[in-house]
Design a protein around this motif. Structure first.
Motif, PDB file in Angstrom:
ATOM      1  N   ARG A   1      -9.635  -1.473   3.497  1.00  0.00           N
ATOM      2  CA  ARG A   1      -9.196  -0.212   2.563  1.00  0.00           C
ATOM      3  C   ARG A   1      -9.141   1.245   3.055  1.00  0.00           C
ATOM      4  O   ARG A   1      -7.543   1.941   3.052  1.00  0.00           O
TER       5      ARG A   1
ATOM      6  N   GLU B   1      -1.421  -5.148   2.195  1.00  0.00           N
ATOM      7  CA  GLU B   1      -2.486  -5.563   2.683  1.00  0.00           C
ATOM      8  C   GLU B   1      -2.852  -7.152   1.429  1.00  0.00           C
ATOM      9  O   GLU B   1      -1.722  -6.715   0.186  1.00  0.00           O
TER      10      GLU B   1
ATOM     11  N   VAL C   1       0.812  -0.647   0.007  1.00  0.00           N
ATOM     12  CA  VAL C   1      -0.028   0.286   0.026  1.00  0.00           C
ATOM     13  C   VAL C   1       0.954   0.978   0.510  1.00  0.00           C
ATOM     14  O   VAL C   1       0.867   2.133  -0.688  1.00  0.00           O
TER      15      VAL C   1
ATOM     16  N   ALA D   1      -8.267  -3.675  -6.124  1.00  0.00           N
ATOM     17  CA  ALA D   1      -8.751  -4.852  -5.491  1.00  0.00           C
ATOM     18  C   ALA D   1      -9.148  -5.385  -6.909  1.00  0.00           C
ATOM     19  O   ALA D   1      -8.649  -5.874  -8.280  1.00  0.00           O
TER      20      ALA D   1
END
Length: 296
Positions: free
Chosen positions: A278, A268, A159, A296
């Motif tokens: 998120r 993540e 991330v 995603a």
């Protein structure tokens, strides 16, 4: 209040970076300071720089807080005699309307790979060592990492980083690099011969230099107990983690190009994370230049 569990290292600078970041976002700096100071004291005891009449179990009981404070556990240290060391187990911060439970793990990245957590913090180095694909072109920044991860291999993505950065840096003695040749990637492209690295970073170095550049290199490693900078000076060229490069210069080395940042990153598992987690993840790394966009 929603609770989000986040895997974190049990000790060391990466854990301190996480505690400082979460505390800054949530405002509970006293809790973070308590955990950091406790673990630094325990590290000093393990290294023999402090002494304490209490045994390790007595200290563990004294640190433990059953009313929601930080929790600790014992870990076998890899030093001679394998002494037990007090390390981090868990604590909870309130951040942006979430209860963020930090949970200690020996290998947070691997816990995410096994789908035990949706979010976690770990070293960027481990991601490169385990899942980043090796390609002819060098990998130069965190922003390129996710593109090098095969989605068939893992659901974990980077991330963003926390900015607690040191760098994998090119080092060489003046005889190897010459008086006027820049010590950069172009030097490595032309260089053939022994190239000293830490053995745990072989795949990482291949990724950040590129497979074309490493074809002429013979990876060699410091002998047990040898200082890395001294080993590189004896070999002539290599790569190692540096902050200022002062120790390298003390060994007569030229400090060259920074190859890749080594920092704590938020990870993540895209197969486990929901929109609330998120959103929290983006909040934790907001404002850091290495923040990425994860699909995603």
């Amino acid at each position: 209040m929603n609770r989000v569990s986040v895997a974190v290292p049990r000790k060391g600078r990466p854990l301190e970076a996480v505690l400082e970041r979460v505390a800054a976002r949530g405002g509970d700096t006293d809790l973070a300071d308590e955990v950091i100071s406790t673990l630094q004291y325990e590290k000093a005891l393990t290294k023999g720089n402090q002494s304490d009449e209490r045994g390790v179990y007595d200290r563990l009981a004294a640190y433990s807080d059953t009313d929601g404070g930080p929790e600790y556990t014992l870990l076998r240290d890899d030093r001679e005699g394998f002494p037990r060391r007090v390390v981090f187990d868990a604590c909870t911060f309130v951040v942006d309307g979430y209860e963020v439970q930090l949970v200690g793990r020996e290998e947070p990245f691997r816990a995410l790979r096994k789908h035990e957590f949706a979010l976690g913090f770990d070293s960027a180095d481990l991601v490169l060592e385990e899942v980043v694909g090796l390609e002819p072109e060098p990998l130069g920044s965190l922003s390129e990492v996710n593109d090098r991860i095969d989605p068939r291999d893992t659901d974990v993505r980077v991330v963003g980083g926390l900015g607690d950065t040191v760098h994998h840096t090119l080092l060489a003695d003046t005889e190897a690099v010459g008086a006027s040749t820049p010590l950069d990637r172009a030097f490595v492209d032309d260089y053939e011969g022994p190239f000293c690295i830490s053995p745990r970073y072989e795949r990482l170095v291949e990724a950040v230099l590129g497979t074309d550049a490493v074809e002429g290199l013979e990876f060699v490693y410091p002998e047990d107990g040898a200082e890395e900078e001294a080993a590189i000076a004896a070999v002539g060229a290599g790569a190692y983690l540096t902050v200022t490069g002062g120790t390298a210069r003390d060994h007569g080395l030229v400090v060259g190009e920074r190859l890749f940042p080594s920092e704590t990153v938020l990870l993540e598992n895209v197969g486990e994370v929901d929109e609330e987690a998120r959103s929290l993840a983006r909040h934790l790394v907001a404002g850091v230049e290495t923040e990425l966009t994860v699909e995603a």
